[in-house]
Design a protein around this motif. Sequence first.
Motif, mmCIF file in Angstrom:
data_model
loop_
_atom_site.group_PDB
_atom_site.id
_atom_site.type_symbol
_atom_site.label_atom_id
_atom_site.label_comp_id
_atom_site.label_asym_id
_atom_site.label_seq_id
_atom_site.Cartn_x
_atom_site.Cartn_y
_atom_site.Cartn_z
ATOM 1 N N GLU A 54 73.963 43.278 36.307
ATOM 2 C CA GLU A 54 74.360 43.623 35.199
ATOM 3 C C GLU A 54 76.262 43.505 35.736
ATOM 4 O O GLU A 54 76.794 44.046 36.732
ATOM 5 C CB GLU A 54 74.246 45.088 34.533
ATOM 6 C CG GLU A 54 75.162 45.884 33.796
ATOM 7 C CD GLU A 54 75.116 47.073 33.780
ATOM 8 O OE1 GLU A 54 76.052 47.779 31.998
ATOM 9 O OE2 GLU A 54 74.972 47.336 33.971
ATOM 10 N N ALA A 78 80.195 46.478 35.553
ATOM 11 C CA ALA A 78 79.060 46.805 34.785
ATOM 12 C C ALA A 78 79.694 48.210 34.266
ATOM 13 O O ALA A 78 80.318 49.160 34.555
ATOM 14 C CB ALA A 78 77.965 47.809 36.549
ATOM 15 N N ARG A 382 72.440 44.342 28.373
ATOM 16 C CA ARG A 382 73.340 43.698 29.129
ATOM 17 C C ARG A 382 72.921 42.314 29.838
ATOM 18 O O ARG A 382 71.878 42.026 29.976
ATOM 19 C CB ARG A 382 73.352 44.788 29.747
ATOM 20 C CG ARG A 382 71.966 44.821 30.783
ATOM 21 C CD ARG A 382 71.525 45.983 31.577
ATOM 22 N NE ARG A 382 70.541 46.078 32.063
ATOM 23 C CZ ARG A 382 69.711 46.604 33.341
ATOM 24 N NH1 ARG A 382 70.650 47.236 34.300
ATOM 25 N NH2 ARG A 382 68.865 47.192 33.783
#
Length: 391
Positions: A54, A78, A382
């Motif tokens: 991510e 992230a 994501r």
Amino acid sequence: MADASAKPQAPAAVGGLFDRIAAFRQKMNLPTPGSWEGLHREAKMVQPTNFLIEGAKFDLTSVLTPHFQVMHSFSWGASQFPPTYHFGTVYAKDKIMLHGQVDDQGGLQARANYNWLAQPANPAAQPAYDPTKPPHEQPPPQLPEQPKLSSTSKVTAHFTNQPGQNMVQLEHDHVGSDYSFNVKAVNPNPVDKAASWGKKGSSSTTGIYQLAYLQSVTQSVALGTEFVYNRMMADVEESSLSYALRYAPPPSPLPPPTTVPPGMPSPFPPVDPKSPTQVFTATFQPGSGLLHSTYWRRLNQRLEVCAEVQLLMTKGGRMGEGRREGIASVGFKLDTINASIRGMVDTMGRLSAVLEERIVGGLAFHLSGEIDYAKGGGGQGRVGIGFTLEA
């Protein structure tokens, strides 16, 4: 009067029984079942959820000597984690492996493994290259023989500046010819404070203790059980029991990749012909009603597929009604000459994929994505991108 020479007959009879059992097991020539932690290993290596990124990530590995290397890891972007930096070192030689890692927040992770039965790895003798023959007539490379027996003691530690987050784990993992067992202790403390119902001035043993055992019963089937005792606090204790079944029939011949012309050696990494081509694994916890099963199969040298089912089945009682929940997923892993592609979809509406491409030398590119359609609004997802450089 009884003859004194007859007294040692009982120990001799017991020793003879053990000798007959050992001879019977050797005659059956059962395969090793692997370790308890590796029960679902084949499926985990296919599923992209174990390789998702991510945000962005960059890993740099410097190989200073054949046995020592240092690593730098940067990650940022992230949604739930701040940017982080990790510095780590690895030393591995013969029977010992040492690994240490520290992050920008002062957290320290350390691991040490010692294999009491490790043997120096002897590379397989490679067939000589014949310059008079074309490439497609050259013999394929030979895979090195992997050691089947191991007895490894492990120490893992994790220290942070947050109270209650420190962890020390002691473990021993033994893999025999047709069995394996694992003993593990997490934060063991044999002289902790006594429980509230205990005697004044006494002590108690706290921590998490695990004992697992696997035994091959046929050429294809292995059975096992695991016992876990959890007492992180003196006044709270619980235990659980799990059962495992592993079915791995003898490997079947793999068809050559269709993209390779007949008679030409495959450019893809070789596959050990002794490794299984399909594995079914199931673990069940009667106390919690959790059933976890996976099926993995290698279709050819390039393609692997897997399926996973997790079921939660509990009975109704005083605390409420019983639960019947489950989730299933299917995934694949496709290898090309310079890349690997993983994909997976589950019954919760989650779709994920990972691309790992080796660009040149020690430089690799990673691209991953996941979208969850069950969260509505067209789904939430994501995306991650990463680079790995080995110099």
